[in-house]
Design an enzyme around this catalytic site. Sequence first.
Site, PDB file in Angstrom:
ATOM      1  N   ARG A   1       0.857  -1.186   0.000  1.00 14.50           N
ATOM      2  CA  ARG A   1       0.000   0.000   0.000  1.00 14.50           C
ATOM      3  C   ARG A   1       0.888   1.228   0.000  1.00 14.50           C
ATOM      4  NH1 ARG A   1      -3.021   3.189   4.687  1.00 14.50           N
ATOM      5  NH2 ARG A   1      -4.056   4.719   3.344  1.00 14.50           N
TER       6      ARG A   1
ATOM      7  N   HIS B   1      -3.128  10.854   0.354  1.00 12.01           N
ATOM      8  CA  HIS B   1      -2.584  10.665   1.700  1.00 12.01           C
ATOM      9  C   HIS B   1      -1.949  11.978   2.142  1.00 12.01           C
ATOM     10  CE1 HIS B   1      -1.273   7.361   4.669  1.00 12.01           C
ATOM     11  NE2 HIS B   1      -1.029   8.517   5.248  1.00 12.01           N
TER      12      HIS B   1
ATOM     13  N   GLU C   1      -7.698   8.588   5.956  1.00 14.74           N
ATOM     14  CA  GLU C   1      -8.059   9.244   7.216  1.00 14.74           C
ATOM     15  C   GLU C   1      -8.677  10.629   7.016  1.00 14.74           C
ATOM     16  OE1 GLU C   1      -5.028   8.901  10.169  1.00 14.74           O
ATOM     17  OE2 GLU C   1      -5.026   6.741   9.990  1.00 14.74           O
TER      18      GLU C   1
ATOM     19  N   ASN D   1      -7.774   1.875   9.803  1.00 14.14           N
ATOM     20  CA  ASN D   1      -6.466   2.120  10.415  1.00 14.14           C
ATOM     21  C   ASN D   1      -6.674   2.077  11.926  1.00 14.14           C
ATOM     22  OD1 ASN D   1      -5.612   2.562   7.829  1.00 14.14           O
ATOM     23  ND2 ASN D   1      -5.285   4.759   8.038  1.00 14.14           N
TER      24      ASN D   1
ATOM     25  N   TYR E   1      -4.840   1.761  15.741  1.00 11.83           N
ATOM     26  CA  TYR E   1      -3.613   1.818  16.535  1.00 11.83           C
ATOM     27  C   TYR E   1      -3.858   1.487  17.992  1.00 11.83           C
ATOM     28  CZ  TYR E   1      -1.246   3.495  12.463  1.00 11.83           C
ATOM     29  OH  TYR E   1      -0.705   3.571  11.206  1.00 11.83           O
TER      30      TYR E   1
ATOM     31  N   GLU F   1      -3.802   0.008   8.063  1.00  9.71           N
ATOM     32  CA  GLU F   1      -2.679   0.407   8.927  1.00  9.71           C
ATOM     33  C   GLU F   1      -2.843  -0.181  10.327  1.00  9.71           C
ATOM     34  OE1 GLU F   1      -1.911   4.621   9.182  1.00  9.71           O
ATOM     35  OE2 GLU F   1      -2.318   4.867   7.049  1.00  9.71           O
TER      36      GLU F   1
END
Length: 459
Positions: free
Chosen positions: A75, A119, A164, A292, A294, A362
Amino acid sequence: MMSFQDDFTWGVATSSFQIEGATRTDGRGPSIWDTFCATPGKVANGDNGDIACDHYNMFDEDIRIMQEMGVQSYRFSLAWPRMFPNGDAVREERGFDFYNRLIDALLEAGIKPLATLYHWDLPQPLQDKGGWANREIVGAFKDYVTACAEAFGDRVIDWVTINEPWCVSWLGYMNGVHAPGVKSLDDAIAAAHHTALAHAEAVRAIRAVQPLARAGASLNMTNYVILNPEDAEVVEAAALMDSHVNRWWIEAQLTGHYPQNLVEEYGERLARVFLPGDEALLKIDAELLGVNYYNDSFLASPRINDVSLLAKGLFPFNQRVNDTPPAPHTDMGWPITPDGIYNLLMRIHRDYPTVGEIAITENGAAFDDGPDANGIVNDARRVEYFKSHIYNVLRAVSEGSALRSYYAWSLLDNFEWAEGYDKRFGLVHVDFETLKRTPKESAKTYAAIIATNGAMVAS
Ligand code: GCO
């Protein structure tokens, strides 16, 4: 015995501004991040993207590293200002040539490309006209996406439209901690709407060129854990934050509507930019949803009820993550909550069963481990992070999640936005003086996870 599907895809992720460098090479125009980096005080150490990892010139070596790890998909993101330096219709063919060479080299290496169209490196001239706060951005993005689909759509089948959009809108136009550094509630709400419109328009534009394509946005998502559920204000704040970060873009594409608690919270500021017919324009049956993840987010502080914040154009319920449970944290100060990726995937499975195939686009952690005297990077904390999170991904897949691919963030240590190069997320260590790449122990672990199709973490 839990197991991933035989066709589960294992990848790694990067983005153009964070790794390419070559910001003035071959006709590339300035992006808002070039401008932001050049603004004193905005980025740690005054770091910028001029060299980064020099992926622009070293991508062959990086592809070799991916091949050695057994990576199945890469990616990366396309830099809009490389191909359209002014953000208008004037093409820079050398930008298209670079991405053609990158894509061809990936296919030659047997690695599937997953191309992110945006991005964060918006051509500066578009920001000079308001950027994502100006509805004209939707048409400009559509034209750019169409050109990319025409140029690469014979070899790129899977696309991420916008990475995002929450960060694009709220960090870029409200908090100002990301480019373009605007601090305006009106602009942030407009950007949150225009990114949702642009995402849907991009899916339609790609489909018009390549009917076999699959596309989706990559959304940063989290679980809001309420530490004091007896406090009604915190419960309400958690619901607002959940709408603000998790629900806004998913529900826009599924229903054409935003969460009601935010429609009420934003009131006239949203009504002004939400035009008649926008419900239909927002709705799109995107084939993919990028997630994504985290860490979880913990809410304890009461909601900031200071309406004067609104008057100042500040964000009305900007919660603090301040009482996270005693847990290890990464170098970003983010708590490590591996069960959260399972909980989030199961929440999506429960609340949004029609959202299409899911990709973790991600997941990763920042730890500053560097080479020891023998040149070994023993990043044990990152090894543990990936094993624990992929185990929880496996749990979700085994319980019916529509997840079919996982992209580790990131292949390389790189430019971590306002944190500059201090925060290292790479599976591969980069010496930013010499640009020497050194696969870390976590790269070897990830290679073993790929080789066993995840079975290694099932035990
Ligand atoms: C994001 C961006 C990445 C970051 C990574 C670590 O999710 O913020 O997509 O570019 O570098 O997530 O913060």
